[in-house]
Design a protein around this motif. Structure first.
Motif, mmCIF file in Angstrom:
data_model
loop_
_atom_site.group_PDB
_atom_site.id
_atom_site.type_symbol
_atom_site.label_atom_id
_atom_site.label_comp_id
_atom_site.label_asym_id
_atom_site.label_seq_id
_atom_site.Cartn_x
_atom_site.Cartn_y
_atom_site.Cartn_z
ATOM 1 N N GLN A 64 0.808 -1.221 0.000
ATOM 2 C CA GLN A 64 0.000 0.000 0.000
ATOM 3 C C GLN A 64 0.843 1.273 0.000
ATOM 4 N N HIS A 68 0.901 4.261 -2.856
ATOM 5 C CA HIS A 68 0.716 5.681 -2.551
ATOM 6 C C HIS A 68 1.868 6.522 -3.096
ATOM 7 N N PRO A 114 0.684 10.148 2.088
ATOM 8 C CA PRO A 114 -0.681 9.664 2.366
ATOM 9 C C PRO A 114 -0.701 8.222 2.876
ATOM 10 N N ASP A 116 -3.783 5.104 3.787
ATOM 11 C CA ASP A 116 -5.205 4.742 3.798
ATOM 12 C C ASP A 116 -5.491 3.866 5.016
ATOM 13 N N GLU A 160 -8.346 8.881 3.031
ATOM 14 C CA GLU A 160 -6.934 8.889 3.387
ATOM 15 C C GLU A 160 -6.612 9.934 4.448
ATOM 16 N N ASP A 162 -2.941 12.123 5.752
ATOM 17 C CA ASP A 162 -1.563 12.450 5.378
ATOM 18 C C ASP A 162 -0.712 12.661 6.618
#
Length: 389
Positions: A64, A68, A114, A116, A160, A162
């Motif tokens: 992931q 990103h 970012p 998630d 999301e 950050d």
């Protein structure tokens, strides 16, 4: 509508080391990938995934976070590509065009990254988060925020978040989906808002929000920055760093207060809000060098955006109108003449003799154009906004 809420992280020294290593690794990988994408001319998400996904995994990034990084690099080239296509960065072959296209995008070591819900989870009751790092999953990372922010996180957080570091302080910026208020589909006219420098905002209802105090503070800040840069000592640099962002925070606070009052007034009187479409004004306007500093430090776009998202949340319709000649047109007889503005603050119509404060006259013109825009069915569609609550 989308808003973002920023909460402050309270990491231990060991957690700080892990967060720093994570941001460094992600942004270093993004910069390397950006250079490869620039050299190959392949900047779409699909092309980047085929180009470097395996390499990012080999550099220690999980699935992931690697995706990103790919998306962050692709998005970094989307806006410049659109500006080049629209001609906002000069003609092909010009120096400005060459500067915009001559080098790859490079990311700062502490640039935002970012995450998630697969690599970041919130424990709102305990005021902690669990986050992926390059050294493993970090649990029990404490955070704090204002009560209103935490309530918004609990009720509306979606999407999301950050991770970013500013001046040694760590933050998480979370996206929230806020429901809009009941939309007013039959407004009783429009409140015209004239944005300016001497007066930050003037409404057609006669309220002026003066910018003199803010402009004096900005001028003092610029003098202080110039003095510290000339001095160049270690203590001067340390002091300059402490003051960095102070002016922006002050302007943001003032813009929040002004926008809140304007939206509340429109909502109370059952009216919409008409704003000038000032897109590209910095590129269109030609000024002498001393005036350029004032123009480029003018946060008109931020104020307009604050008004738009607060109005959207309150259900108040917003329209954008053509700003051409709003300051030279008489709001009574609609005669347009350059001589109608004998000074910055005074409007005197050469045709009918109408005398008014110049900014108030402009706001009346904006209100009238807003109504005709609404009648013609050209209501502006305010885009999804991502602003700090």
């Amino acid at each position: 509508m989308k808003l973002v809420v920023r909460v402050k992280l309270l990491p231990t020294p060991e957690q700080t080391v892990a967060l720093e290593a994570t941001l460094r690794a992600c942004n270093d990988a993004a910069s390397r990938l950006s250079i490869r994408a620039f050299e190959s001319g392949r900047t779409s998400r699909a092309a980047l995934q085929a180009l470097a996904y395996a390499d990012l995994k080999a550099r220690g990034l999980s699935a992931q976070p690697a995706l990103h990084v790919l998306r962050k690099v692709a998005d970094a080239y989307t806006a410049p590509r659109a500006n080049l296509k629209a001609g906002n960065l000069g003609r092909r072959g010009s120096k400005r065009y060459g500067r915009a296209t001559g080098k790859a995008v490079v990311f700062r070591p502490d640039a935002a990254q970012p995450f998630d819900d697969r690599c970041l989870s919130w424990q709102l009751d305990e005021r902690t988060v669990s986050i992926w790092t390059t050294s493993g999953r970090m649990k029990g990372l404490a955070f704090t925020g204002q009560g209103e922010q935490l309530a918004m996180l609990t009720a509306y957080r979606k999407g999301e978040s950050d991770l970013l570091c500013r001046d040694g302080r760590w933050y998480l910026v979370a996206t929230c989906e806020i429901p809009e208020g009941a939309r007013n589909t039959d407004p009783d006219g429009f409140v015209g808002v004239d944005l300016g420098i001497v007066n930050i905002a003037t409404t057609s209802t006669g309220i002026r929000h003066s910018g003199r105090r803010l402009n004096r503070r900005r001028k003092a800040d610029r003098r202080l920055r110039a003095k510290l840069e000339r001095k160049g000592t270690k203590s001067a640099r340390r002091r300059a760093k402490r003051h960095a962002g102070k002016e922006a925070r002050r302007a943001r606070d003032i813009n929040h207060k002004i926008s809140k009052r304007i939206v509340a007034e429109a909502q109370r009187t059952d009216r919409g809000i008409a704003l000038e479409d000032l897109t590209g004004i910095r590129e269109r306007v030609r000024l002498r060098k001393p005036q350029r500093v004032t123009l480029h430090s003018w946060s008109f776009r931020q104020l307009g955006t604050f008004i738009a998202y607060k109005a959207q949340r309150a259900g108040v319709p917003v329209v954008y109108v053509d700003p051409a000649y709003t300051s030279r047109e008489c709001s009574r007889c609609h005669h347009v003449d350059r001589r109608n503005r004998p000074s910055q603050a005074v409007f005197v119509c050469q045709a009918c003799g109408f005398v008014e404060h110049a900014d108030l006259n402009s706001s009346h013109n904006i209100a009238a154009r807003g109504w005709w825009t609404w009648v013609r069915g050209a209501e502006s569609q305010v885009p999804a906004l991502t602003l700090t609550a």
